[in-house]
Design an enzyme around this catalytic site. Structure first.
Site, short mmCIF file in Angstrom:
data_model
loop_
_atom_site.label_atom_id
_atom_site.label_comp_id
_atom_site.label_asym_id
_atom_site.label_seq_id
_atom_site.Cartn_x
_atom_site.Cartn_y
_atom_site.Cartn_z
N LYS A 37 0.84 -1.20 0.00
CA LYS A 37 0.00 0.00 0.00
C LYS A 37 0.88 1.25 0.00
O LYS A 37 2.09 1.18 0.23
CB LYS A 37 -0.92 0.00 1.22
N TYR A 266 13.34 31.54 3.30
CA TYR A 266 12.25 32.32 3.86
C TYR A 266 12.40 32.50 5.37
O TYR A 266 12.70 31.56 6.10
CB TYR A 266 10.91 31.64 3.59
#
Length: 373
Positions: A37, A266
């Site tokens: 999965k 940033y």
């Protein structure tokens, strides 16, 4: 013309093979189901599943019906593909037409599955204490009774009984034994309705490694296949004999020298204290590199240990390249972001305050996966 994405996830298929053997040995006589999965825990479902098939694995698990259908197209038909999550309105007919093995936790889902053309194979799920999917013990008698009626009419085959363990990654916890007692009660309920399933399964990787009493007829191995421990604080992958398979690599796309007191990325959350070289890596949080990896997540470049400086951006981050007269690496050099060739996944998990499962499964599908050569 399509330009190739700059980063690559290299998967060590020999490591996958080795891990399969380690887990099979732990599982003993129980059949091994490989859980693929979440894009094989971020490693690339098609690449990994084909390798597992070549290693003799014939049972696979994928939680979402959509990914199970995709998996069916990627591996030979002589395989069991078990799937257990499906939203209302899914096509159970598609599932049966593609020979998938299904799960039912409630009568309403069981009724939907029984309406298809064909005879679906069903694994009934009992909630033994996870309090997630599965029928509670109080409701299980009704589910078992209806399953027995539908099976007697040839509408379904009850092939399995299963559950999930909540604390198997803590070998000191007594909850695993408590859950096994509930599972045994559910099995007795099935027997009372004349159902004797071929497969009973509880254990995922942690159960396979640390709770022999949970092995039953089948074990579902996920994280261990990929060379990671379900609980590195208890036993590391190395201690368990597991080999990490995932390596994330990207080239340096820019190298430059900064003056002292230069603020990076940033918010300027990191600054140089002297003249310093830095490099730019073309990966960011849109690619699955967590923003919480800012200012410290480890990498390896040109044989040197380094780390992220400044905030991780959407599509890039900056690494430290030293303060000498020349940088420790140059434009085009490969940065091993994580994996055996770089920093291990557990280091990234610790830095980002999460678990190894999340670090690998969040890696974006648009990053190409290739076999490590």
């Amino acid at each position: 013309m399509t330009e190739r994405f700059p980063a690559t996830i290299f998967v060590d298929l020999d490591a996958i093979d080795s891990n399969v053997e380690v887990l099979r040995d732990r599982a003993g006589s129980a059949e091994t189901m490989a859980i693929v999965k979440a894009n094989a825990y971020g490693h690339g479902r098609e690449l990994v599943s084909r390798q597992l098939y070549s290693s003799g694995v014939r049972s696979f698990g994928a939680s979402q019906l959509s990914e199970a259908l995709q998996l069916r197209a990627e591996i030979p038909r002589d395989t069991r593909i078990f799937t257990w999550l499906a939203s209302p309105g899914v096509s159970w007919q598609d599932a049966v037409d593609h020979d998938l093995t299904l799960s039912a936790s409630s009568i309403d889902v069981l009724e939907e599955q029984a309406q298809v053309h064909g005879v679906p194979r069903i694994h009934l799920k009992i909630d033994t204490g996870m309090s997630r999917a599965g029928a509670t013990l109080a409701d299980f008698d009704q589910l078992a009774q209806r399953a027995a009626e539908l099976q007697a009419r040839g509408k379904i085959v009850v092939e399995g009984l299963w559950s999930h363990l909540a604390e198997a990654d803590d070998p000191d916890s007594d909850r695993t034994d408590e859950q096994m007692r509930v599972f045994s009660q559910a099995d007795q309920v099935l027997a009372g309705h004349g159902i004797d399933p071929e497969y009973r399964h509880m254990a995922a990787t942690a159960g396979t490694l640390w709770h022999r009493q949970t092995h039953l007829d089948m074990v579902r191995v996920g994280i261990g296949l990929y060379g990671m421990s379900p609980n590195p604080a208890w036993q590391s992958a190395e201690e368990l004999g597991l080999k990490p398979a995932l390596n994330v690599a990207a080239p340096l796309v820019m190298v430059k020298q900064l003056e002292a007191e230069s603020r990076i990325s940033y918010g300027g959350t990191w600054h140089t204290t002297s003249k310093r070289w830095v490099g730019l890596v073309p990966l960011g949080y849109a690619d699955g590199i967590p923003r919480s990896a800012s200012n410290g997540a480890p990498v390896v470049v040109a044989g040197h240990e380094s780390h992220v400086v400044g905030r991780v951006c959407m599509d890039q981050f900056v690494i430290d390249l030293g303060e000498g007269t020349a940088p420790i690496a140059n434009r085009g050099d490969v940065v091993w972001v994580m994996g055996p060739k770089g920093a291990n996944v557990e280091q990234w998990a610790e830095k980002t305050d999460t678990i190894n499962y999340e670090v690998t499964t969040r890696l974006a599908r648009h990053i190409p996966r290739e076999a490590l050569r």
